[in-house]
Design an enzyme around this catalytic site. Sequence first.
Site, PDB file in Angstrom:
ATOM      1  CB  SER A  30      -1.061   0.002   1.099  1.00  0.00           C
ATOM      2  OG  SER A  30      -0.562  -0.359   2.331  1.00  0.00           O
TER       3      SER A  30
ATOM      4  CD  GLU B  79      -7.232  -6.679  13.036  1.00  0.00           C
ATOM      5  OE1 GLU B  79      -8.279  -6.032  13.214  1.00  0.00           O
ATOM      6  OE2 GLU B  79      -6.839  -7.029  11.908  1.00  0.00           O
TER       7      GLU B  79
ATOM      8  CG  HIS C  11     -14.930   0.903  14.382  1.00  0.00           C
ATOM      9  ND1 HIS C  11     -16.220   1.035  14.863  1.00  0.00           N
ATOM     10  CD2 HIS C  11     -14.558  -0.375  14.680  1.00  0.00           C
ATOM     11  CE1 HIS C  11     -16.591  -0.103  15.421  1.00  0.00           C
ATOM     12  NE2 HIS C  11     -15.609  -0.967  15.328  1.00  0.00           N
TER      13      HIS C  11
ATOM     14  N   GLY D 177     -14.853   1.419   2.067  1.00  0.00           N
ATOM     15  CA  GLY D 177     -13.935   2.432   1.558  1.00  0.00           C
ATOM     16  C   GLY D 177     -14.000   2.644   0.052  1.00  0.00           C
TER      17      GLY D 177
ATOM     18  CD  GLU E 241     -18.708  -4.791  12.044  1.00  0.00           C
ATOM     19  OE1 GLU E 241     -18.680  -3.867  11.221  1.00  0.00           O
ATOM     20  OE2 GLU E 241     -17.796  -4.986  12.868  1.00  0.00           O
TER      21      GLU E 241
HETATM   22  P1  NDP Z   1      -7.574  -2.117   5.990  1.00  0.00           P
HETATM   23  O1  NDP Z   1      -7.423  -3.504   6.503  1.00  0.00           O
HETATM   24  O2  NDP Z   1      -8.067  -1.947   4.607  1.00  0.00           O
HETATM   25  O3  NDP Z   1      -6.180  -1.324   6.178  1.00  0.00           O
HETATM   26  C1  NDP Z   1      -5.030  -1.857   5.811  1.00  0.00           C
HETATM   27  C2  NDP Z   1      -3.959  -0.774   5.805  1.00  0.00           C
HETATM   28  O4  NDP Z   1      -3.286  -0.757   7.062  1.00  0.00           O
HETATM   29  C3  NDP Z   1      -2.950  -1.071   4.741  1.00  0.00           C
HETATM   30  O5  NDP Z   1      -2.463   0.124   4.211  1.00  0.00           O
HETATM   31  C4  NDP Z   1      -1.881  -1.805   5.531  1.00  0.00           C
HETATM   32  O6  NDP Z   1      -0.616  -1.756   4.932  1.00  0.00           O
HETATM   33  C5  NDP Z   1      -1.897  -0.986   6.802  1.00  0.00           C
HETATM   34  N1  NDP Z   1      -1.282  -1.682   7.924  1.00  0.00           N
HETATM   35  C6  NDP Z   1      -1.683  -2.845   8.499  1.00  0.00           C
HETATM   36  N2  NDP Z   1      -0.884  -3.154   9.535  1.00  0.00           N
HETATM   37  C7  NDP Z   1       0.035  -2.168   9.615  1.00  0.00           C
HETATM   38  C8  NDP Z   1       1.143  -1.915  10.450  1.00  0.00           C
HETATM   39  N3  NDP Z   1       1.439  -2.779  11.465  1.00  0.00           N
HETATM   40  N4  NDP Z   1       1.868  -0.784  10.243  1.00  0.00           N
HETATM   41  C9  NDP Z   1       1.573   0.060   9.255  1.00  0.00           C
HETATM   42  N5  NDP Z   1       0.535  -0.126   8.419  1.00  0.00           N
HETATM   43  C10 NDP Z   1      -0.202  -1.221   8.577  1.00  0.00           C
HETATM   44  O7  NDP Z   1      -8.439  -1.283   7.043  1.00  0.00           O
HETATM   45  P2  NDP Z   1      -9.885  -0.660   6.820  1.00  0.00           P
HETATM   46  O8  NDP Z   1      -9.790   0.478   5.883  1.00  0.00           O
HETATM   47  O9  NDP Z   1     -10.865  -1.749   6.577  1.00  0.00           O
HETATM   48  O10 NDP Z   1     -10.177  -0.113   8.292  1.00  0.00           O
HETATM   49  C11 NDP Z   1      -9.569   1.049   8.785  1.00  0.00           C
HETATM   50  C12 NDP Z   1     -10.467   1.629   9.878  1.00  0.00           C
HETATM   51  O11 NDP Z   1     -11.684   2.078   9.271  1.00  0.00           O
HETATM   52  C13 NDP Z   1     -10.863   0.630  10.950  1.00  0.00           C
HETATM   53  O12 NDP Z   1     -10.957   1.337  12.178  1.00  0.00           O
HETATM   54  C14 NDP Z   1     -12.256   0.175  10.518  1.00  0.00           C
HETATM   55  O13 NDP Z   1     -13.082  -0.277  11.581  1.00  0.00           O
HETATM   56  C15 NDP Z   1     -12.785   1.479   9.947  1.00  0.00           C
HETATM   57  N6  NDP Z   1     -13.875   1.320   8.977  1.00  0.00           N
HETATM   58  C16 NDP Z   1     -13.694   0.488   7.913  1.00  0.00           C
HETATM   59  C17 NDP Z   1     -14.665   0.371   6.952  1.00  0.00           C
HETATM   60  C18 NDP Z   1     -14.388  -0.374   5.688  1.00  0.00           C
HETATM   61  O14 NDP Z   1     -15.065  -0.104   4.714  1.00  0.00           O
HETATM   62  N7  NDP Z   1     -13.431  -1.288   5.607  1.00  0.00           N
HETATM   63  C19 NDP Z   1     -15.977   1.060   7.106  1.00  0.00           C
HETATM   64  C20 NDP Z   1     -16.004   2.022   8.178  1.00  0.00           C
HETATM   65  C21 NDP Z   1     -14.993   2.098   9.111  1.00  0.00           C
HETATM   66  P3  NDP Z   1       0.000  -3.013   4.127  1.00  0.00           P
HETATM   67  O15 NDP Z   1      -0.494  -2.908   2.723  1.00  0.00           O
HETATM   68  O16 NDP Z   1       1.461  -2.812   4.259  1.00  0.00           O
HETATM   69  O17 NDP Z   1      -0.496  -4.259   4.819  1.00  0.00           O
HETATM   70 MG    MG Z   2     -19.916  -0.661   9.743  1.00  0.00          MG
HETATM   71 MG    MG Z   3     -17.272  -2.205  11.433  1.00  0.00          MG
END
Ligand code: NDP
Ligand code: MG
Ligand code: MG
EC number: 1.1.1.86
Length: 337
Positions: free
Chosen positions: A52, A83, A107, A133, A194
């Site tokens: 990413s 997490e 969140h 997203g 969810e």
């Molecule tokens: P994702 O799982 O899509 O995010 C992954 C991102 O986090 C990637 O860029 C990944 O990088 C990076 N990442 C993971 N671990 C680490 C680390 N240890 N250090 C640095 N970067 C890291 O997350 P979401 O977008 O799904 O969720 C983000 C927030 O938004 C959460 O709080 C979720 O509850 C909230 N949310 C999500 C929704 C959704 O549509 N998914 C809806 C509404 C809220 P890499 O590519 O290197 O792994």
């Molecule tokens: Mg939701």
């Molecule tokens: Mg949720």
Amino acid sequence: MTKMYYQNEINEAVLAEKKIAIIGYGSQGHAHAQNLKDSGFNVVVGVRPGKSFDQAKEDGLEVKTVAEAAREGDIIQILLPDERQKQVYEEEIAPNLEPGNALMFAHGFNINFGQIVPPADVDVFLVAPKGPGHLVRRTYVQGAGVPALFAIYQDATGEARSLALAYGKGIGAARAGMLETTFKEETETDLFGEQAVLCGGTTQLVKYGFETLVEAGYQPELAYFETLHELKLIVDLMYEGGMETMRYSVSDTAEWGDYVSGPRIIDESVKTRMKEVLADIQDGTFAKDWIKENETNRPRYNEYKKAGAEHQIEQVGSKLREMMPFINEGKKKVVVK
Ligand code: NDP
Ligand code: MG
Ligand code: MG
């Protein structure tokens, strides 16, 4: 009626001089970063080296390590998997927080369940889009938006509310409407939705419907169309005009079957168990179990995932979808930008 906030009553000038650090470039991260940038704000993405990181660069964003972005940002929006947030926060974000900064979330999980405890001299608020997203990005590009909740946990500067609203406007959420909540309400309702309805309830309903037909000797392809594919078409109608619009559009026979058989399938006992699921969310039982699952490298999660992927409905579905490339056309266009 709950007050909704829309575009024209929000002044985004409060964000003009601020640097916004988007931590993580996944589902929400890529959408927030690109939408805010396209709205004219100063954005830096903070993410570890890897897939990413490269994608954010390719999308034309300024990209740094998490620690550097957190140091540069006045507003630090944590868009990492829930997490992972505690560890990254403690190691790379907290040491770079300055008094008067704003710590943001999409969140409330980590704040609500006491995983992240921010210092008293920063603003803490959330803007949580009520949609995936990729739709946050796609609808923004189309001139529309996904509605969002916002909540203030801590207002150290006196500006937290205006910043949250301006941020929501920046990602396009205020085009669809923003609604104020608390971290507790957002977290508990999001997890309940969810688990009981959107993901858990729906997948289980579809799976049992599919299995019932296949076990009775009907063709699996037909069962797939009937219980999974067509669900979207029905839900689209409910999305557009509520249950009444859906019932208007289907045949009277379907509507009658809805009334007489629906409550035989989803009866009062389902509601009783929904209340149990909600109670587990409210008293922290669910959060504790999920945190432990992550600490032990997800043994049950991996098992469930494997079983899910091996289910016949997925095998049949992937073959059928190959013949319907139009299903993914819109999505591809957005992801590639
Ligand atoms: P994702 O799982 O899509 O995010 C992954 C991102 O986090 C990637 O860029 C990944 O990088 C990076 N990442 C993971 N671990 C680490 C680390 N240890 N250090 C640095 N970067 C890291 O997350 P979401 O977008 O799904 O969720 C983000 C927030 O938004 C959460 O709080 C979720 O509850 C909230 N949310 C999500 C929704 C959704 O549509 N998914 C809806 C509404 C809220 P890499 O590519 O290197 O792994
Ligand atoms: Mg939701
Ligand atoms: Mg949720």
